[in-house]
Structure formats: C-alpha cells, structure tokens
Design an enzyme around this catalytic site. Sequence first.
Site, short mmCIF file in Angstrom:
data_model
loop_
_atom_site.label_atom_id
_atom_site.label_comp_id
_atom_site.label_asym_id
_atom_site.label_seq_id
_atom_site.Cartn_x
_atom_site.Cartn_y
_atom_site.Cartn_z
N GLY A 135 54.51 11.91 -14.45
CA GLY A 135 53.22 12.57 -14.32
C GLY A 135 52.65 12.28 -12.94
O GLY A 135 53.12 11.38 -12.24
N GLN A 166 45.92 10.91 -6.88
CA GLN A 166 46.96 10.06 -6.27
C GLN A 166 47.47 10.62 -4.94
O GLN A 166 48.09 9.89 -4.18
CB GLN A 166 48.14 9.89 -7.24
N LEU A 182 52.88 5.32 -10.28
CA LEU A 182 53.42 5.51 -8.93
C LEU A 182 52.51 4.89 -7.87
O LEU A 182 52.97 4.61 -6.77
CB LEU A 182 53.61 7.01 -8.65
N GLU A 199 46.97 10.20 -16.81
CA GLU A 199 46.63 11.12 -15.70
C GLU A 199 45.15 11.48 -15.70
O GLU A 199 44.53 11.57 -14.64
CB GLU A 199 47.48 12.39 -15.75
O1 GNR Z 1 55.94 7.86 -13.78
C1 GNR Z 1 55.13 7.35 -14.54
N1 GNR Z 1 55.55 6.72 -15.65
C2 GNR Z 1 54.71 6.29 -16.66
C3 GNR Z 1 55.24 5.43 -17.61
C4 GNR Z 1 54.46 4.99 -18.64
C5 GNR Z 1 53.17 5.42 -18.74
C6 GNR Z 1 52.61 6.24 -17.81
C7 GNR Z 1 53.38 6.69 -16.76
S1 GNR Z 1 52.70 7.77 -15.59
C8 GNR Z 1 53.70 7.40 -14.20
C9 GNR Z 1 53.40 8.34 -13.06
C10 GNR Z 1 51.97 8.11 -12.59
O2 GNR Z 1 51.63 7.14 -11.98
N2 GNR Z 1 51.11 8.99 -12.94
O3 GNR Z 1 49.82 8.82 -12.62
NI NI Z 2 49.53 6.68 -12.47
#
Ligand code: GNR
Ligand code: NI
Length: 169
Positions: free
Chosen positions: A46, A51, A92, A134
């Site tokens: 996501g 971000q 991320l 998100e």
């Molecule tokens: O890539 C992502 N993996 C994830 C794993 C567990 C719970 C939420 C996430 S979201 C994250 C990507 C991200 O930072 N989205 O904001």
């Molecule tokens: Ni995130």
Amino acid sequence: MSLLTILEFPDPRLRTKAAPVTVFDAQLKQFVADMFETMYAANGVGLAATQVDVHQRVLVIDMSDERNQPLVLINAEIVEKDGAQVYQEGCLSFPGLYADVTRALKVKVKAQDADGKEFFYEAEGPQAVAVQHEMDHLAGKVFVDYLSPLKRSLLLKRLEKQRKQAASA
Ligand code: GNR
Ligand code: NI
C-alpha cells in the site's frame, strides 16, 4: 510514469493532514499511476499520498501475490467497522521496522475512483489492515503511534542504529 520519493520517519511532513481531492482530471490519473509504480518498485502492499509529500486524500493498495489487483481509494471514509485483529505491520516510511498493531477486523469504506465515481469497498483481515494503515497516513498518523512509549522508543532506537550501520557500510 515516474518514481516518487518516499518520505521516511521522522520527517515532519508525514504529520500533514491531507485535504480532499476535488478535481478528477488527467493529472490525478497520472499521479495515481506514479503511486502504483512507486509502491510496486518498493515492494509495498500500500501507499498513501502523504508518504510521497502530496497532501491529498489518495491511497493505493495491492495485496495480491501476483501484484495484479490494484485498488485506488480517493477521499475514503470508514462508514462501518467491526471486530478486532492483531497484525504485524511494517511501513515504507520505517524501513526494516515491524510491530504488532490492533485494528478493526472488518471495515466498510465509502470512496471515489479516479473518475470521481463513488463506490463502497468492504475489506476483512490483511486488506482491512492495509486500508486502515493508509487512511492513518492521510490523517498524519503512523503505526508506531499505537505502541506503548517504551516499545516505541525501543524500536525507534533500533531504526536509528540500522541507519547508522547502513550509512557507514
Ligand atoms: O508494504 C507495506 N506492508 C504492510 C505490512 C503490514 C501492514 C501494513 C503494511 S503497509 C506497507 C506499505 C506502507 O507503508 N504503506 O503506507
Ligand atoms: Ni505506511
């Protein structure tokens, strides 16, 4: 298409509250395409506009193993939620950091697509985690905000340490 730069904690811009999208034009569609490209390149499930330093209510998700089920939610609002689940989350904006977070098990969201057409989306389990994670970003909130102060400071110290090691390698 272009890859966007992902802000990393403790960048204060991650605390910005996003404004609703009001114009559904070609520029918005290009931005959504860039968000998907950026999310896939970073191997994320996501990404929220916050971000990438764009403070409008746009989020993208793809939870599929094949990376072929893109979902974009614009101006998403949770209209129903139910139950609870604990899930180990990553982000991320916090590379290499993982922690258990408790969230609703099921959510029903009202959102718009890139053409501005309103629709409802229901998610359960990991999908529901991603939607809530998100939507938090768009409100200036991040997953470590849910941890106890002790746990949070422990994890953030570890993140600093990893960064120093990466910088000196
Ligand atoms: O890539 C992502 N993996 C994830 C794993 C567990 C719970 C939420 C996430 S979201 C994250 C990507 C991200 O930072 N989205 O904001
Ligand atoms: Ni995130």
